[in-house]
Design an enzyme around this catalytic site. Structure first.
Site, PDB file in Angstrom:
ATOM      1  N   LYS A 120      -1.607 -10.837  -0.655  1.00 25.34           N
ATOM      2  CA  LYS A 120      -2.522 -11.052   0.268  1.00 25.34           C
ATOM      3  C   LYS A 120      -2.152 -12.176   1.164  1.00 25.34           C
ATOM      4  CE  LYS A 120      -6.122  -7.867  -2.137  1.00 25.34           C
ATOM      5  NZ  LYS A 120      -7.295  -8.297  -2.929  1.00 25.34           N
ATOM      6  N   LYS A 212       2.048   2.878  -1.265  1.00 20.49           N
ATOM      7  CA  LYS A 212       0.565   3.172  -1.655  1.00 20.49           C
ATOM      8  C   LYS A 212      -0.790   3.970  -0.639  1.00 20.49           C
ATOM      9  CE  LYS A 212      -1.894   1.817  -4.931  1.00 20.49           C
ATOM     10  NZ  LYS A 212      -2.558   0.003  -5.572  1.00 20.49           N
ATOM     11  N   LYS A 215      -5.500   2.613   3.791  1.00 23.89           N
ATOM     12  CA  LYS A 215      -6.683   2.304   4.721  1.00 23.89           C
ATOM     13  C   LYS A 215      -5.632   1.860   5.784  1.00 23.89           C
ATOM     14  CE  LYS A 215      -9.304  -1.441   3.211  1.00 23.89           C
ATOM     15  NZ  LYS A 215      -9.540  -2.292   5.314  1.00 23.89           N
TER      16      LYS A 215
END
Length: 349
Positions: A120, A212, A215
């Site tokens: 991240k 994956k 959004k």
């Protein structure tokens, strides 16, 4: 002497979802659909983890609305807020209080091994927030402030559950004398176990079967949003990437065909059928026929959820009342646990 619960740990499941907006089919099949099934087998606490939502991006476009959307998805999918506890994390201050104690229990070496922080934070780790670095300690607090015994986890969360177990074990060991002195038994926190519910549904992008569904993908055609209407769902499945070969007649034929494998997997997750059964019916045929069947199935499953979400979101007062009630019930469990932690650590209260 504290009146906190004793060492016998009653079965309890804790589950959380971040309110990051644009819930999609991957969220539904990978988490929410499983949450609905769990409430028939376990006492459950379902949490909208809004404290986690600010770890990567502090300023959110509309965190209140995103929190309501996740709650609406919970309720629309079939989670009963009377049988279970449904609330947003920031209502229960014990999450943050226990997280600070766990910041002092966990070791830097443990956090340095957390692969999700590396993913991240990316290359610019020096600019990542300390919240992003330490949020696994908050995840441990989310679970252990209720002394939850089980947590449903996917592959990407197993490491965090292992950390929660390490933190619980270290707390129990470091304060063993105080725990016994206060009459809390031989351990205060349980070592939470992963709750395995069969093969996890890993939903991939409709534009790239190797990534994956997310959004954050710039293309809205990469995902089916839970707020998409029937026409949008149909259009997205029609445009979903495939390959020129017909569907195989057995699962082995899906190897090295990520887009085909993804679509068959979505059909299997929505229908409850096996890949073998699906390919037995549609194998050898063209993708257009299968895509139409998948569209019909997805609309049948998702349209009622979509409609109920819209109805609920039109009445934010009802959603807020559900979260308020859930927060009060969650606090009733968390407060005595946190009070006992303060006694164990030695805080004056």
């Amino acid at each position: 002497m504290t009146d906190a619960p004793q060492t016998t740990f009653e079965p309890l499941v804790f589950s959380g979802v971040q309110p990051t907006g644009n819930l999609h089919l991957g969220n539904y099949l990978g988490a929410i659909q499983r949450f609905v099934a769990m409430q028939d087998t376990h006492p459950c606490i379902y949490c909208v983890v809004d404290l986690h939502a600010i770890t990567a991006t502090l300023v959110q476009p509309d965190l209140v609305q995103q929190t309501r959307e996740v709650t609406a998805a919970f309720l629309a999918a079939g989670i009963d807020p009377k049988r279970n506890i449904v609330f947003n994390q920031s209502r229960v201050h014990e999450h943050a209080e226990l997280a600070w104690v766990f910041n002092c229990v966990a070791r830097l070496g443990w956090l340095n091994r957390m692969t999700q922080f590396k993913d991240k934070a990316g290359k610019d780790r020096e600019n990542a927030s300390t919240g992003l670095y330490a949020y696994p300690n908050l995840m441990a607090a989310d679970i252990l402030v209720y002394r939850a015994t089980h947590v449903p986890v996917g592959e990407d969360q197993k490491q965090h559950l292992e950390l929660a177990r390490d933190i619980a074990q270290k707390f129990n060991n470091d304060f063993a004398g105080r725990i016994a002195e206060l009459g809390l038994g031989d351990a205060f926190f349980p070592l939470p176990e992963p709750l395995i519910q069969g093969p996890a549904t890993r939903v991939m992008s409709l534009r790239d079967g190797t990534k994956k569904m997310s959004k954050s993908d710039p293309s809205d055609y990469s995902r089916i949003n839970l707020t998409d209407d029937q026409d949008t769902i149909a259009q997205k499945f029609r445009k979903a990437k495939t390959d020129p070969e017909p569907l195989p007649t057995e699962p082995k034929g899906l190897e090295n065909r990520p887009e085909a494998d993804n679509l068959v997997g979505i059909y299997a997750a929505l229908s409850g059928d096996t890949r073998e059964a699906i390919l037995g019916q549609y194998g050898g045929g063209q993708f257009s026929t299968f895509k139409q069947a998948l569209t019909d199935l997805a609309v049948t499953k998702l349209a009622p959820i979509n409609a109920e979400m819209k109805r609920l979101l039109a009445d934010p007062g009802h959603i807020d009342a559900v979260l308020k009630d859930g927060g009060e019930r969650a606090s009733a469990i968390a407060a005595p646990v946190m009070d006992a932690v303060k006694d164990v650590v030695g805080f004056l209260r």
